[in-house]
Design a protein around this motif. Structure first.
Motif, PDB file in Angstrom:
ATOM      1  N   GLY A 110       2.673  -3.459  -5.875  1.00 39.24           N
ATOM      2  CA  GLY A 110       2.156  -2.133  -6.189  1.00 39.24           C
ATOM      3  C   GLY A 110       2.877  -1.005  -5.475  1.00 39.24           C
ATOM      4  N   ILE A 111       4.133  -1.236  -5.081  1.00 33.07           N
ATOM      5  CA  ILE A 111       4.920  -0.201  -4.404  1.00 33.07           C
ATOM      6  C   ILE A 111       5.487   0.764  -5.443  1.00 33.07           C
ATOM      7  N   LYS A 112       5.150   2.028  -5.309  1.00 27.00           N
ATOM      8  CA  LYS A 112       5.575   3.045  -6.271  1.00 27.00           C
ATOM      9  C   LYS A 112       6.928   3.632  -5.886  1.00 27.00           C
ATOM     10  N   ASP A 113       7.711   3.994  -6.901  1.00 31.72           N
ATOM     11  CA  ASP A 113       9.052   4.539  -6.661  1.00 31.72           C
ATOM     12  C   ASP A 113       9.022   5.774  -5.769  1.00 31.72           C
ATOM     13  N   GLU A 114       8.012   6.619  -5.952  1.00 36.13           N
ATOM     14  CA  GLU A 114       7.966   7.871  -5.180  1.00 36.13           C
ATOM     15  C   GLU A 114       7.710   7.630  -3.689  1.00 36.13           C
ATOM     16  N   TRP A 115       7.191   6.458  -3.341  1.00 37.58           N
ATOM     17  CA  TRP A 115       6.964   6.155  -1.920  1.00 37.58           C
ATOM     18  C   TRP A 115       8.276   5.933  -1.174  1.00 37.58           C
ATOM     19  N   LEU A 116       9.331   5.559  -1.899  1.00 37.60           N
ATOM     20  CA  LEU A 116      10.603   5.207  -1.264  1.00 37.60           C
ATOM     21  C   LEU A 116      11.244   6.382  -0.526  1.00 37.60           C
ATOM     22  N   THR A 117      10.944   7.602  -0.939  1.00 47.51           N
ATOM     23  CA  THR A 117      11.546   8.779  -0.309  1.00 47.51           C
ATOM     24  C   THR A 117      10.651   9.374   0.781  1.00 47.51           C
ATOM     25  N   ARG A 118       9.546   8.714   1.077  1.00 45.13           N
ATOM     26  CA  ARG A 118       8.616   9.238   2.086  1.00 45.13           C
ATOM     27  C   ARG A 118       8.896   8.650   3.466  1.00 45.13           C
ATOM     28  N   TRP A 119       8.353   9.354   4.473  1.00 46.91           N
ATOM     29  CA  TRP A 119       8.404   8.867   5.849  1.00 46.91           C
ATOM     30  C   TRP A 119       7.181   7.966   6.086  1.00 46.91           C
ATOM     31  N   PRO A 120       7.250   7.062   7.080  1.00 48.46           N
ATOM     32  CA  PRO A 120       6.120   6.169   7.342  1.00 48.46           C
ATOM     33  C   PRO A 120       4.788   6.889   7.549  1.00 48.46           C
ATOM     34  N   ASN A 121       4.823   8.045   8.234  1.00 48.68           N
ATOM     35  CA  ASN A 121       3.562   8.749   8.515  1.00 48.68           C
ATOM     36  C   ASN A 121       2.970   9.440   7.289  1.00 48.68           C
ATOM     37  N   GLU A 122       3.685   9.374   6.163  1.00 47.86           N
ATOM     38  CA  GLU A 122       3.172   9.964   4.926  1.00 47.86           C
ATOM     39  C   GLU A 122       2.472   8.917   4.050  1.00 47.86           C
ATOM     40  N   LEU A 123       2.420   7.680   4.539  1.00 49.48           N
ATOM     41  CA  LEU A 123       1.786   6.611   3.778  1.00 49.48           C
ATOM     42  C   LEU A 123       0.516   6.136   4.481  1.00 49.48           C
ATOM     43  N   SER A 124      -0.405   5.589   3.707  1.00 48.51           N
ATOM     44  CA  SER A 124      -1.610   4.987   4.280  1.00 48.51           C
ATOM     45  C   SER A 124      -1.255   3.634   4.892  1.00 48.51           C
ATOM     46  N   GLY A 125      -2.187   3.050   5.649  1.00 51.71           N
ATOM     47  CA  GLY A 125      -1.942   1.740   6.243  1.00 51.71           C
ATOM     48  C   GLY A 125      -1.683   0.671   5.197  1.00 51.71           C
ATOM     49  N   GLY A 126      -2.432   0.736   4.103  1.00 54.65           N
ATOM     50  CA  GLY A 126      -2.255  -0.237   3.038  1.00 54.65           C
ATOM     51  C   GLY A 126      -0.905  -0.112   2.352  1.00 54.65           C
ATOM     52  N   GLU A 127      -0.473   1.128   2.123  1.00 58.30           N
ATOM     53  CA  GLU A 127       0.838   1.370   1.508  1.00 58.30           C
ATOM     54  C   GLU A 127       1.956   0.896   2.425  1.00 58.30           C
ATOM     55  N   LEU A 128       1.810   1.181   3.708  1.00 63.43           N
ATOM     56  CA  LEU A 128       2.828   0.792   4.684  1.00 63.43           C
ATOM     57  C   LEU A 128       2.920  -0.734   4.812  1.00 63.43           C
ATOM     58  N   GLN A 129       1.771  -1.385   4.776  1.00 63.19           N
ATOM     59  CA  GLN A 129       1.783  -2.844   4.898  1.00 63.19           C
ATOM     60  C   GLN A 129       2.464  -3.505   3.706  1.00 63.19           C
ATOM     61  N   ARG A 130       2.336  -2.908   2.530  1.00 68.76           N
ATOM     62  CA  ARG A 130       3.020  -3.437   1.347  1.00 68.76           C
ATOM     63  C   ARG A 130       4.538  -3.465   1.574  1.00 68.76           C
ATOM     64  N   PHE A 131       5.067  -2.412   2.203  1.00 74.17           N
ATOM     65  CA  PHE A 131       6.498  -2.365   2.503  1.00 74.17           C
ATOM     66  C   PHE A 131       6.882  -3.437   3.520  1.00 74.17           C
ATOM     67  N   CYS A 132       6.030  -3.637   4.539  1.00 74.14           N
ATOM     68  CA  CYS A 132       6.328  -4.647   5.553  1.00 74.14           C
ATOM     69  C   CYS A 132       6.332  -6.048   4.947  1.00 74.14           C
ATOM     70  N   VAL A 133       5.435  -6.287   3.994  1.00 69.43           N
ATOM     71  CA  VAL A 133       5.409  -7.574   3.305  1.00 69.43           C
ATOM     72  C   VAL A 133       6.679  -7.753   2.482  1.00 69.43           C
ATOM     73  N   ALA A 134       7.058  -6.718   1.739  1.00 66.29           N
ATOM     74  CA  ALA A 134       8.264  -6.793   0.910  1.00 66.29           C
ATOM     75  C   ALA A 134       9.506  -7.016   1.772  1.00 66.29           C
TER      76      ALA A 134
END
Length: 200
Positions: A110-134
């Motif tokens: 469920g990682i959205k393309d627009e999240w790729l250009t954001r900084w870590p502090n602009e994401l929620s914990g759930g969004e950030l964890q998705r990146f760590c899993v990937a």
């Protein structure tokens, strides 16, 4: 492939955290590690992944030491994603640490393309964890250690992440260690569950 710990012990000062632990995880196997908070589960995961060295005992893959250089085939996903990403990097750079991202994996998480250009502090914990899993599921990952991976997340996000992880683990024959103090979760996900006890 087998990830194996033999007679592993670890202590902080005079405090024994882990004492004479034997453990094995086969490639493609889903195993649970259950136990109360503070019993040494996280420390054991760090030892398995090479972040900490045991004071005695060995960690091997098929009888060989885990490589100190290059990509580590044993990847650890931490409970708190904000502590394991570089706050000065955008998410696209963080994600590419493990190589070229798997588009299908990103979609399943469920990682959205627009999240790729954001900084870590602009994401929620759930969004950030998705990146760590990937990031942990790079193409050369053979074993995945999920240390309370979804404990801090809501039920819907937990279900989506676990579904994606187990699907790709099955497809790639990755061994997964599910670490949690929630016994029901590990019993639901795993073929066998190890109750982690220490001799402190």
């Amino acid at each position: 492939m087998r990830l194996e710990a033999k007679n592993v012990s670890f202590h902080y000062g005079k405090e024994k955290i882990i004492e004479n632990v034997d453990f094995s995880l086969e490639q493609g196997e889903i195993v649970g590690l259950a136990g109360p908070s503070g019993c040494g589960k996280t420390t054991f995961c760090k030892i398995l992944a090479g972040y900490e060295n045991p004071h005695s005992g060995t960690i091997t893959i098929n009888g060989l030491s885990i490589p100190k250089k290059g990509y580590n085939p044993v990847q650890l996903i931490h409970q708190h994603p904000e502590k394991v990403v570089n706050p000065r990097w955008k998410m696209s750079k963080i994600l590419s640490e493990a190589g070229v991202p798997d588009t299908e994996l990103l979609e399943s998480l469920g990682i959205k393309d627009e999240w790729l250009t954001r900084w870590p502090n602009e994401l929620s914990g759930g969004e950030l964890q998705r990146f760590c899993v990937a990031r942990a599921l790079g193409v050369n990952t053979q074993f995945l250690l999920a240390d309370e991976m979804t404990t801090m997340l809501d039920a819907i996000t937990q279900a989506q992440i676990w579904h994606a992880v187990l699907e790709i683990a099955k497809r790639r024959n990755i061994g997964v260690l599910v670490v949690s103090h929630e016994r029901k979760l590990v019993e639901k996900l795993c073929s066998r569950v190890i109750q982690f006890n220490t001799n402190k």
